[in-house]
Design a protein around this motif. Structure first.
Motif, mmCIF file in Angstrom:
data_model
loop_
_atom_site.group_PDB
_atom_site.id
_atom_site.type_symbol
_atom_site.label_atom_id
_atom_site.label_comp_id
_atom_site.label_asym_id
_atom_site.label_seq_id
_atom_site.Cartn_x
_atom_site.Cartn_y
_atom_site.Cartn_z
ATOM 1 N N SER A 53 0.818 -1.218 0.000
ATOM 2 C CA SER A 53 0.000 0.000 0.000
ATOM 3 C C SER A 53 0.850 1.266 0.000
ATOM 4 N N THR A 66 2.052 4.758 -2.047
ATOM 5 C CA THR A 66 1.736 5.728 -3.093
ATOM 6 C C THR A 66 3.006 6.037 -3.863
ATOM 7 N N ASP A 92 4.381 4.898 -15.067
ATOM 8 C CA ASP A 92 2.970 4.748 -15.422
ATOM 9 C C ASP A 92 2.085 4.668 -14.185
ATOM 10 N N PHE A 93 2.703 4.449 -13.024
ATOM 11 C CA PHE A 93 1.946 4.294 -11.784
ATOM 12 C C PHE A 93 2.004 5.548 -10.906
ATOM 13 N N HIS A 94 2.415 6.671 -11.477
ATOM 14 C CA HIS A 94 2.533 7.922 -10.726
ATOM 15 C C HIS A 94 1.210 8.267 -10.036
ATOM 16 N N ASN A 95 1.291 8.527 -8.740
ATOM 17 C CA ASN A 95 0.152 8.886 -7.879
ATOM 18 C C ASN A 95 -0.771 7.706 -7.545
ATOM 19 N N ASP A 96 -0.472 6.506 -8.056
ATOM 20 C CA ASP A 96 -1.267 5.329 -7.700
ATOM 21 C C ASP A 96 -0.788 4.750 -6.370
ATOM 22 N N THR A 97 -1.718 4.173 -5.616
ATOM 23 C CA THR A 97 -1.368 3.469 -4.379
ATOM 24 C C THR A 97 -1.446 1.968 -4.652
ATOM 25 N N CYS A 98 -0.291 1.308 -4.579
ATOM 26 C CA CYS A 98 -0.175 -0.085 -5.015
ATOM 27 C C CYS A 98 0.718 -0.882 -4.067
ATOM 28 N N LYS A 100 0.701 -3.989 -8.305
ATOM 29 C CA LYS A 100 -0.742 -4.233 -8.379
ATOM 30 C C LYS A 100 -1.437 -3.623 -7.166
ATOM 31 N N ASP A 101 -2.776 -3.583 -7.250
ATOM 32 C CA ASP A 101 -3.562 -3.078 -6.123
ATOM 33 C C ASP A 101 -3.355 -3.925 -4.874
#
Length: 417
Positions: A7, A9, A16-22, A35-36
């Motif tokens: 989890s 950020t 490609d995952f900028h600002n995603d929480t993964c 991944k999520d």
């Protein structure tokens, strides 16, 4: 070591995952999944922290440790541990040692001492023999040994012909020449910024003119030679303007600014506290504003902590006799994060690598894992017991910050506070 970061950020404009929480799975030093939600595989260490953020590994272009010769200030081993716990995966280390790092063997020594560490150490060789400003050091040999630049740390090159020769010679092998921006005849015995404050305190002033004259000289030399120049730790508004104009003329010049010169002004010296004695000196608020604007528009290429550990015997004395310098690795993120947005702060901490011949590695599947882990929102007030450095000469003691670093993952090693 296989690691699953839960989890987090991702703060990386090149990902490609900028600002995603993964979740981020790292196997044998490579990012294999983003991944999520990822179930923790066997024999994998799980990392979970409050408000965890991850970015590309950070870089500092001006760090001093002391070893060899000044191990009481800082050893390479503890210096690299400090860098890791401060979020830096790569540091360029100055020849601020005794003896000075000015030969193939000296560069090899530094590389050897840092072997197998989570943090990559990149030596900066001295520009002149013993940093005395008389004769060029073995630049080509040091380049072959792994030196990423050449710099007499905080010592101006007085002889313009020597600087001309350095730029011409190093251009044969794409060497980066660094020139400390201070005209020593103008700066004289000045120990702080020449201004109303220096007059009221009765301390000798080091005028902005001393920095700007040296920059003008070096830019003329660069235009003549067509070399490759870096001007470390500029501190005045006029310096920003000079370099901005030079870049418009397509000169191959870059520059940096010390983070404390963005945050503090010469007003801090009212108490005569030698923690605030740095070189270049703290300037005025208008200088700070111009430096910040220079970072925003790209005139200033990178920031540096200008980390310089000094033992208490060299700081706890009369102001005129105290040495210049502050540690800064531990406070770099927190200080920048109080001025800029998080995206800009991380951007600044990851810039400058290419100038020193290093490669940026985005947070992406299939890439080598070179990551910094941090919490951007945690507030704190710096106290000495929070410092990892052997020397405790921090200009930011008792200063309020926003943003805590957890550590790094690099070279298949996890270093977490």
């Amino acid at each position: 070591m296989n690691v699953l970061i839960k989890s987090a950020t991702i703060v990386d404009s090149k990902s490609d995952f900028h600002n995603d929480t993964c979740d981020i799975l790292i196997e044998n030093g490579i990012i294999t999944q983003i991944k999520d939600n990822i179930e923790t595989p066997q024999k994998t260490k799980e990392i979970s922290h409050n408000n965890l953020h991850v970015s590309q590994g950070w870089f500092d272009s001006s760090v001093s440790f002391g070893e060899p010769g000044y191990e009481e200030r800082e050893t390479i081993a503890n210096g690299l541990k400090t860098a890791a716990l401060s979020g830096f995966t790569d540091v360029a280390v100055n020849s601020n040692t005794n003896p000075v790092i000015d030969s193939y063997a000296d560069i090899a020594f530094l590389k050897g001492k840092s072997q197998g560490n989570a943090v990559n150490l990149f030596p900066i060789g001295a520009l002149t023999k013993n940093s005395e400003g008389e004769d060029l050091a073995e630049l080509y040999d040091m380049s072959n040994a792994g030196s990423v630049a050449f710099y007499d740390y905080q010592k101006p090159i007085r002889n313009p012909n020597l600087m001309k020769l350095a730029l011409q010679y190093a251009s044969n092998f794409d060497g980066l020449i660094c020139s400390f921006p201070q005209e020593s005849q103008i700066s004289g015995l000045g120990v702080m910024n020449e201004n109303v404050m220096s007059t009221s305190l009765g301390l000798k002033g080091n005028p902005a003119l001393a920095e700007e004259l040296q920059i003008v000289r070096d830019l003329f030399l660069l235009e003549y030679t067509g070399g490759k120049l870096h001007i470390p730790t500029i501190s005045t508004a006029k310096s920003v303007e000079l370099i901005r104009n030079a870049k418009k003329r397509k000169l191959d010049v870059s520059c940096s600014v010390a983070i404390h010169n963005l945050v503090l002004t010469d007003d801090a010296l009212k108490t005569f506290n030698t923690r605030f004695k740095v070189l270049p000196p703290l300037r005025t608020q208008s200088d700070c504003n111009a430096l910040i604007e220079g970072l925003k528009d790209g005139t200033i290429d990178m920031v540096t902590s200008d980390h310089n550990p000094l033992d208490i015997e060299h700081k706890k004395i009369e102001f005129d006799y105290a040495k210049y310098g502050t540690i800064g690795l531990e406070t770099a993120f927190g200080a920048l994060n109080t001025i800029f947005t998080l995206k800009k702060t991380v951007d600044l901490l990851t810039k400058g690598k290419e100038r020193y011949g290093l490669t940026s590695i985005p947070v992406a599947i299939g890439q080598k894992a070179k990551l910094t882990l941090f919490n951007p929102s945690e507030p704190y007030t710096l106290t000495k017991d929070m410092l990892f450095s052997t020397s405790k000469n921090s200009i930011f003691e008792d200063h309020e910050f926003k943003g805590k670093v957890y550590g790094i993952y690099n070279n298949q090693q996890l270093v977490i506070n």
